[in-house]
Design a protein around this motif. Structure first.
Motif, PDB file in Angstrom:
ATOM      1  N   THR A 229      10.090 -14.751 -21.435  1.00 47.68           N
ATOM      2  CA  THR A 229      10.134 -15.971 -20.618  1.00 47.68           C
ATOM      3  C   THR A 229      11.026 -17.059 -21.223  1.00 47.68           C
ATOM      4  OG1 THR A 229       7.899 -15.440 -19.854  1.00 47.68           O
ATOM      5  CG2 THR A 229       8.706 -17.649 -19.391  1.00 47.68           C
ATOM      6  N   PRO A 230      10.886 -17.415 -22.520  1.00 47.56           N
ATOM      7  CA  PRO A 230      11.811 -18.420 -23.061  1.00 47.56           C
ATOM      8  C   PRO A 230      13.263 -17.956 -23.089  1.00 47.56           C
ATOM      9  CG  PRO A 230      10.367 -17.549 -24.792  1.00 47.56           C
ATOM     10  CD  PRO A 230       9.835 -17.058 -23.496  1.00 47.56           C
TER      11      PRO A 230
ATOM     12  N   ILE B 168      18.386 -19.493  -9.187  1.00 49.35           N
ATOM     13  CA  ILE B 168      18.131 -18.107  -8.742  1.00 49.35           C
ATOM     14  C   ILE B 168      17.679 -17.268  -9.933  1.00 49.35           C
ATOM     15  CG2 ILE B 168      19.228 -16.001  -7.873  1.00 49.35           C
ATOM     16  CD1 ILE B 168      21.044 -17.836  -6.184  1.00 49.35           C
ATOM     17  N   PHE B 169      18.384 -17.459 -11.046  1.00 46.83           N
ATOM     18  CA  PHE B 169      18.063 -16.719 -12.271  1.00 46.83           C
ATOM     19  C   PHE B 169      16.612 -16.978 -12.691  1.00 46.83           C
ATOM     20  CE2 PHE B 169      18.370 -15.392 -16.664  1.00 46.83           C
ATOM     21  CZ  PHE B 169      19.351 -14.403 -16.653  1.00 46.83           C
ATOM     22  N   LEU B 170      16.176 -18.237 -12.621  1.00 44.40           N
ATOM     23  CA  LEU B 170      14.804 -18.594 -12.996  1.00 44.40           C
ATOM     24  C   LEU B 170      13.774 -17.943 -12.082  1.00 44.40           C
ATOM     25  CD1 LEU B 170      14.825 -22.389 -13.949  1.00 44.40           C
ATOM     26  CD2 LEU B 170      14.622 -20.422 -15.466  1.00 44.40           C
ATOM     27  N   VAL B 171      14.044 -18.012 -10.774  1.00 48.92           N
ATOM     28  CA  VAL B 171      13.092 -17.457  -9.803  1.00 48.92           C
ATOM     29  C   VAL B 171      12.939 -15.953  -9.993  1.00 48.92           C
ATOM     30  CG1 VAL B 171      12.652 -17.048  -7.356  1.00 48.92           C
ATOM     31  CG2 VAL B 171      13.461 -19.278  -8.111  1.00 48.92           C
TER      32      VAL B 171
ATOM     33  N   LEU C 194      18.775 -18.543 -20.950  1.00 49.58           N
ATOM     34  CA  LEU C 194      19.899 -17.869 -20.284  1.00 49.58           C
ATOM     35  C   LEU C 194      20.264 -18.588 -18.986  1.00 49.58           C
ATOM     36  CD1 LEU C 194      19.082 -14.059 -20.741  1.00 49.58           C
ATOM     37  CD2 LEU C 194      20.986 -15.334 -21.751  1.00 49.58           C
ATOM     38  N   ALA C 195      19.231 -19.027 -18.248  1.00 48.53           N
ATOM     39  CA  ALA C 195      19.487 -19.777 -17.010  1.00 48.53           C
ATOM     40  C   ALA C 195      20.196 -21.089 -17.319  1.00 48.53           C
ATOM     41  CB  ALA C 195      18.169 -20.039 -16.281  1.00 48.53           C
ATOM     42  N   LEU C 196      19.756 -21.746 -18.402  1.00 53.13           N
ATOM     43  CA  LEU C 196      20.389 -23.000 -18.814  1.00 53.13           C
ATOM     44  C   LEU C 196      21.846 -22.759 -19.215  1.00 53.13           C
ATOM     45  CD1 LEU C 196      19.661 -26.007 -19.266  1.00 53.13           C
ATOM     46  CD2 LEU C 196      19.153 -25.413 -21.661  1.00 53.13           C
TER      47      LEU C 196
END
Length: 649
Positions: free
Chosen positions: A269-270, A301-304, A275-277
């Protein structure tokens, strides 16, 4: 809230799953309300119709109206998610599925993609509700056992019956059970006979008839007459109390795969958050025409998509479903780790008496040489009535005697001597007759069954053979084990080797070893386990089986009639006392493992694919929502499928 969030959060939070009261309070305070979901769904649907179908000017051209409209749809479903996220952040768990969902939806609102922001929360909530239902369905078979706990006992004191808490009943007291009531404590039936529904203990709905002086177990349902029982155990030591304890402890023993997925989610999760950031910020340094809004959309989108919900709910749910399916078949696994280990079993070692046989001796043949068969049986039964040996009890049960033998003495390890009409009477094994120098036909030594020799006045008078009966499904048990891929079946028995080999040949067991003391069984098990390719399950029921049960990779106890020591040492308990359930347990273990692996593969493949497409700008938020919630729902449906599977039994 659902089990998913429990698995995704911190270890402290996860432990609430094992605290029943905490978990229920937790659900009540932060759960998704059905009314709130329906309200959000209606407002969201109307907003979609206004934006994409009717398109009125007051809605399309007024940004504040659209923002307010979709915020009204967003708040009922987002509130519990944000509440949970903030609670976990307060516990220093910053990276969890709730914070991922929250940040993704806030980002969608920030870039004015209001419908997509609401859709993420809305579909996520729908997914959570499906997960709740799936978890509850998986728990239902096991939780049903909690309902069989007797609430009271009617005990006889001072010549009258009074109702008390079962925990207040002493050993040796007489209790009364009316028709339709559950037996509150283990004991001996004092009434002539009774008919009982034993489904709570064994999974079998067929009524069991129990006669006077036979054992009645707590949790059985009295079907016919008012009965009386003399208690033999305290309530906390009763069969039903032990089952409930096993069930309640099962969730605390996790399979290696389940533990790995939990650890994986904590690291995963972290990583995906950063990676999304990076997906949002790094292109600013690398791309000539950097568009913050476009790259933020890709990061959202990456986070979802990256939410690990599908993995962390479907894996434990798969194991929980397997334990539930097993309990419906009268098989209790003490944890998902044993369910996983059972899937790998390729060698099954079995005790004979009480496991493959009924453990109840019966007279097979009566051969009288020098007297009438009835007189012969009268004499033998009369002297055997003064012995407590199982074979002696079988002869007495076969032919109760009207006469009495005088001057009976026991000759240790050999038999009994007495006086019959002034003549010496000897009843026992060959060693007894050899001691008194009495000859008998040599062919008798070749008889496989247990044999009782008789001599009167120094002359051989005949014999009686006694044998243990095979259980009704013993042959099917070995056949089923071979069908489910067990390479080798081995029988270990304390009975004489000729009997053991005969039973093994009749059943089709691969190898058999007889005449073993408890330490002999341990030695044999150690030899078997020297082969690293063998994953060994041992099935037994007696106190002397406890060391071997502990030594095996998976210990299986026959729980209905098995000893307390065997049941406590074992990893799996077969409540029905049916050896054919061994194959059923292996089937359920393998089906569970297959479903868990399918779910892991499905979740990882789809998520990686959509993550790549999202990072390249080839997928939108709607596809991300479908990928996340859709995969979770498919995994859940696949996990609960095990509860509807049919297994050989």
């Amino acid at each position: 809230m659902s089990n998913c969030k429990t698995c995704c959060s911190t270890e402290e939070h996860t432990h609430q799953h094992h605290n029943h009261s905490n978990h229920e309070e937790h659900d009540h305070n932060h759960g998704f309300g059905t009314k709130g979901l329906i309200f959000s769904l209606i407002i969201f649907s109307l907003g979609m119709i206004l934006q994409y179908l009717i398109q009125p000017q007051w809605f399309i051209q007024n940004e504040w109206v659209r923002l307010l409209w979709f915020l009204i749809a967003y708040i009922p479903v987002a509130k519990p998610v944000w509440q949970e996220a903030l609670e976990l952040v307060a516990k220093k768990d910053f990276f969890n599925e709730f914070s991922l969902m929250g940040i993704a939806t806030l980002g969608a609102f920030f870039i004015q993609e209001y419908p997509e922001g609401v859709a993420v929360m809305l579909f996520y909530t729908v997914g959570e509700m499906f997960q709740d239902r799936a978890v509850n369905k998986a728990k239902s078979d096991i939780k049903a056992l909690l309902d069989v706990r007797p609430k009271s006992a009617v005990v006889k004191r001072n010549d009258r019956y009074i109702k008390v808490n079962p925990q207040e009943v002493q050993i040796g007291e007489t209790i009364q059970v009316k028709v339709g009531e559950k037996v509150p404590l283990d004991g001996i039936l004092l009434s002539e006979k009774g008919s009982f529904n034993t489904a709570a203990l064994t999974g079998e709905s067929k009524p069991a008839v129990i006669r006077q002086d036979e054992m009645v177990l707590a949790g059985m349902l009295n079907l016919e007459n008012v009965i009386e029982i003399q208690t033999t155990k305290w309530f906390e030591d009763s069969s039903i109390a032990k089952i409930l304890q096993l069930v309640q402890e099962a969730s605390s023993r996790k399979a290696k795969t389940e533990l790995f997925i939990r650890k994986f989610a904590k690291v995963y999760t972290p990583i995906v958050f950063f990676l999304a950031l990076a997906l949002v910020l790094l292109p600013w340094l690398l791309v000539d025409e950097y568009n913050f809004k476009e790259w933020l959309y890709r990061g959202l989108i990456f986070l979802v998509v990256s939410c690990p919900c599908a993995l962390v709910i479907s894996v434990p749910l798969g194991y929980f479903g397997g334990i539930g399916a097993a309990s419906r078949h009268g098989i209790l696994f003490k944890g998902s780790n044993f369910l996983e280990q059972m899937a790998a079993v390729n060698t099954v070692v079995m005790d004979k008496t009480g496991t493959l046989t009924k453990g109840v001796f019966k007279v097979q043949e009566v051969n009288a040489v020098s007297m009438h068969p009835n007189e012969f049986l009268d004499v033998v039964s009369a002297i055997e009535s003064q012995s407590t040996h199982p074979i002696a009890k079988a002869i007495v049960a076969h032919h109760p005697s009207p006469i009495e033998i005088q001057e009976v003495t026991e000759i240790s390890g050999k038999g009994l001597a007495g006086n019959y009409k002034g003549k010496q009477l000897l009843v026992g094994n060959g060693k007894l007759l050899h001691q008194f120098q009495i000859t008998y036909p040599e062919s008798i030594d070749n008889i496989v069954e247990s044999i009782v020799l008789v001599a009167v006045d120094g002359q051989y008078a005949g014999y009686i053979t006694v044998a243990d009966e095979l259980k009704d499904d013993a042959i099917e048990a070995i056949t089923y084990l071979k069908q489910v891929g067990v390479h080798e079946t081995i029988m270990l028995s304390g009975d004489k080797d000729s009997i053991t080999q005969n039973v093994a040949k009749h059943l089709g067991v691969t190898k058999a070893f007889g005449g073993l003391l408890p330490e002999g069984k341990v030695d044999q098990m150690q030899q078997i386990k020297k082969d690293p390719q063998k994953v060994v399950a041992f099935v037994g029921d007696g106190i002397n089986d406890a060391p071997v049960l502990a030594l095996s990779d998976v210990g299986i106890a026959m729980g209905g009639l098995g000893s307390d020591a065997a049941i406590e040492t074992a990893d799996v308990v077969i409540q029905t006392d049916q050896p054919s359930k061994m194959a059923t347990a292996i089937q359920i273990g393998r089906a569970t493992r297959q479903i868990v692996l399918q779910n892991i593969t499905l979740a990882l493949v789809v998520k990686v694919l959509v993550l790549v497409l999202g990072a390249l700008g080839l997928s939108n938020m709607w596809e991300a929502v479908i990928a996340d919630v859709g995969v979770a729902l498919l995994a859940i449906l696949n996990a609960v499928r095990i509860q509807r599977m049919s297994f050989k039994s």
